[in-house]
Scaffold this motif. Structure first.
Motif, PDB file in Angstrom:
ATOM      1  N   PRO A 262     -19.449 -19.002 -41.011  1.00 22.97           N
ATOM      2  CA  PRO A 262     -20.413 -19.944 -41.590  1.00 22.97           C
ATOM      3  C   PRO A 262     -21.864 -19.491 -41.596  1.00 22.97           C
ATOM      4  N   GLU A 263     -22.188 -18.388 -40.923  1.00 24.31           N
ATOM      5  CA  GLU A 263     -23.599 -18.065 -40.746  1.00 24.31           C
ATOM      6  C   GLU A 263     -24.278 -17.548 -42.026  1.00 24.31           C
ATOM      7  N   ASN A 264     -23.568 -16.785 -42.858  1.00 22.35           N
ATOM      8  CA  ASN A 264     -24.188 -16.115 -43.997  1.00 22.35           C
ATOM      9  C   ASN A 264     -23.852 -16.855 -45.290  1.00 22.35           C
ATOM     10  N   HIS A 265     -24.810 -17.684 -45.738  1.00 17.08           N
ATOM     11  CA  HIS A 265     -24.577 -18.475 -46.941  1.00 17.08           C
ATOM     12  C   HIS A 265     -24.465 -17.613 -48.193  1.00 17.08           C
ATOM     13  N   ASP A 266     -25.096 -16.439 -48.192  1.00 21.54           N
ATOM     14  CA  ASP A 266     -25.018 -15.564 -49.360  1.00 21.54           C
ATOM     15  C   ASP A 266     -23.587 -15.100 -49.605  1.00 21.54           C
ATOM     16  N   VAL A 267     -22.904 -14.698 -48.547  1.00 25.99           N
ATOM     17  CA  VAL A 267     -21.506 -14.283 -48.681  1.00 25.99           C
ATOM     18  C   VAL A 267     -20.647 -15.464 -49.114  1.00 25.99           C
ATOM     19  N   GLN A 268     -20.908 -16.623 -48.546  1.00 25.39           N
ATOM     20  CA  GLN A 268     -20.151 -17.815 -48.933  1.00 25.39           C
ATOM     21  C   GLN A 268     -20.306 -18.102 -50.417  1.00 25.39           C
ATOM     22  N   ARG A 269     -21.514 -17.985 -50.922  1.00 25.48           N
ATOM     23  CA  ARG A 269     -21.758 -18.212 -52.356  1.00 25.48           C
ATOM     24  C   ARG A 269     -20.989 -17.211 -53.210  1.00 25.48           C
ATOM     25  N   GLU A 270     -20.996 -15.953 -52.798  1.00 26.54           N
ATOM     26  CA  GLU A 270     -20.293 -14.930 -53.570  1.00 26.54           C
ATOM     27  C   GLU A 270     -18.797 -15.201 -53.622  1.00 26.54           C
ATOM     28  N   VAL A 271     -18.226 -15.615 -52.496  1.00 25.03           N
ATOM     29  CA  VAL A 271     -16.797 -15.906 -52.462  1.00 25.03           C
ATOM     30  C   VAL A 271     -16.482 -17.076 -53.388  1.00 25.03           C
TER      31      VAL A 271
END
Length: 412
Positions: A262-271
């Motif tokens: 949950p820490e890296n919102h950028d990776v979450q957005r990409e997924v």
């Protein structure tokens, strides 16, 4: 004799502007109509359920008591004891100001996230129960009224062999046919037998195929009788999550939950933006501030705040309102006792974009015995019209299931 956490002090908070108390703010006017009530004490009792639930009670000089619940975890009772002096003498009807007062007073101890927010959440839920009883209205009325009379429940399902696709499919069918749920969730972060390294978050193709087989077997078995979601518990790398989500696009799944940490919102957005598989996140970020980027940057398809963890009932309402600006629905994560489950259902009734509230205790045969009222029926929770949350603790059951060494709080 243990530490008295109510006597701890924060030198910074004592000489800075972090005080929103009634005295400091000049909120001293008489209210009348039985609304001049003062908080006299706050107590907690921890229950040994499938999670160690922390129940919270707020006592007043009127004799009216409010009951709430904080998300489970060590340190919550101590933090609530720490905050009790900040609320004694306050009028419990000022829910929003009192919650923000606690956030400000506890800012040096981490009130932007983590267990401090969770402790505040438990108090906030109890304030809603208490305010509803004082005003003689159900809690949803304090949140703006209701969109629905009942809230859908999704059942978090488990089997003795959670890695066996056929066992998962059998359990899915049983829960639908025998227990009456039309919304389910299963775990996908289960051993496949093909793992090479538990630490690197990488999914090998045989692991992905194993997870796809679970999804295929479960969704085919229940067909259109139920919606089915699948939880990854923040386990996989960004690349692996993308490959898994892409592999699952051919199946009719409700959502894929928390595929990356949950820490890296950028990776979450990409997924999320890499796949048509619906992605749900949100239980492990705190308050509306923690959810903001996820929603504004469209890094999720469904937001899943855990109400007694992320800030309480009004905070969850605020998250839902922010999500609604981006046409994002809300599916509340929930591993609580009947107290917070009902509180979450009041929120679900009061927001337009509610999908469902989770139920995580169907294997615990005394879960509903903790309160005197029926809670879940045929996969739905009917929102009570009684004042406050509309549930009454059975103190005998509470005492029977307390964590060893815990003390029972005072009755109302």
């Amino acid at each position: 004799m243990g530490v008295d956490y109510s006597q701890l002090h924060d030198p910074n908070a004592e000489y800075t502007m972090r005080d929103l108390s009634a005295e400091t703010m000049g909120v001293t006017g008489e209210r009348g109509g039985g609304r001049d009530v003062e908080i006299t004490d706050i107590q907690t009792t921890m229950i040994d359920g499938n999670f160690p639930w922390t129940l919270v009670r707020i006592y007043t000089d009127s004799g009216i008591v409010g009951t709430g619940e904080a998300y489970w975890g060590a340190g919550v009772p101590e933090l609530i004891q720490r905050m009790t002096p900040f609320l004694v003498g306050e009028n419990p009807l000022d829910i929003d100001r009192l919650t923000e007062h606690l956030v400000q007073k506890m800012s040096g101890e981490g009130s932007i996230g983590g267990v401090t927010v969770t402790a505040i959440s438990g108090i906030e839920v109890a304030l809603h129960d208490l305010a509803g009883k004082i005003l003689e209205v159900p809690a949803y009325q304090l949140l703006g009224g209701k969109y629905r009379d009942e809230v859908r429940v999704y059942c978090d399902c488990h089997t003795e062999d959670e890695a066996d696709p056929d066992a998962c499919a059998d359990e899915a069918e049983r829960v639908v046919e025998e227990l009456g749920y039309d919304a389910l969730k299963f775990d996908l972060d289960v051993p496949s037998g093909h793992e090479k390294d538990r630490a690197n978050r990488h999914l090998r193709e045989p692991e992905i195929e194993h997870k796809a087989e679970i999804v295929e077997k479960v969704t085919e078995r229940v067909g259109d009788r139920a919606d089915v979601a699948f939880d990854c518990h923040w386990t996989f790398s960004g690349g692996s999550a993308k490959r898994l989500a892409k592999r699952l696009e051919e199946y009719d799944i409700w959502w894929l939950e928390d595929p990356v940490p949950p820490e890296n919102h950028d990776v979450q957005r990409e997924v999320t933006q890499s796949t048509s598989t619906p992605i749900t996140v949100g239980e492990n970020v705190y308050r509306k501030h923690g959810q903001r980027r996820l929603i504004e940057e469209q890094a999720l398809d469904i937001v899943a705040p855990d109400m007694p963890k992320v800030g309480g009932m009004r905070e969850t309402r605020k998250i839902a309102d922010l999500a609604d600006m981006y046409y994002v629905p809300v599916a509340m994560h929930n591993v609580a006792s009947p107290v917070a489950t009902m509180a979450g259902s009041h929120v679900g009734a009061a927001i337009s974009n509610s999908l469902a509230v989770e139920y995580h205790s169907y294997e615990l045969d005394w879960w509903e015995d903790l309160v005197e009222e029926d809670v879940i029926e045929d996969g739905y929770i009917e929102i009570p019209e009684e004042p406050g949350l509309g549930v009454t603790l059975d103190m005998d059951v509470v005492e029977e299931h307390m964590v060893e060494g815990e003390e029972l709080f005072d009755e109302a």
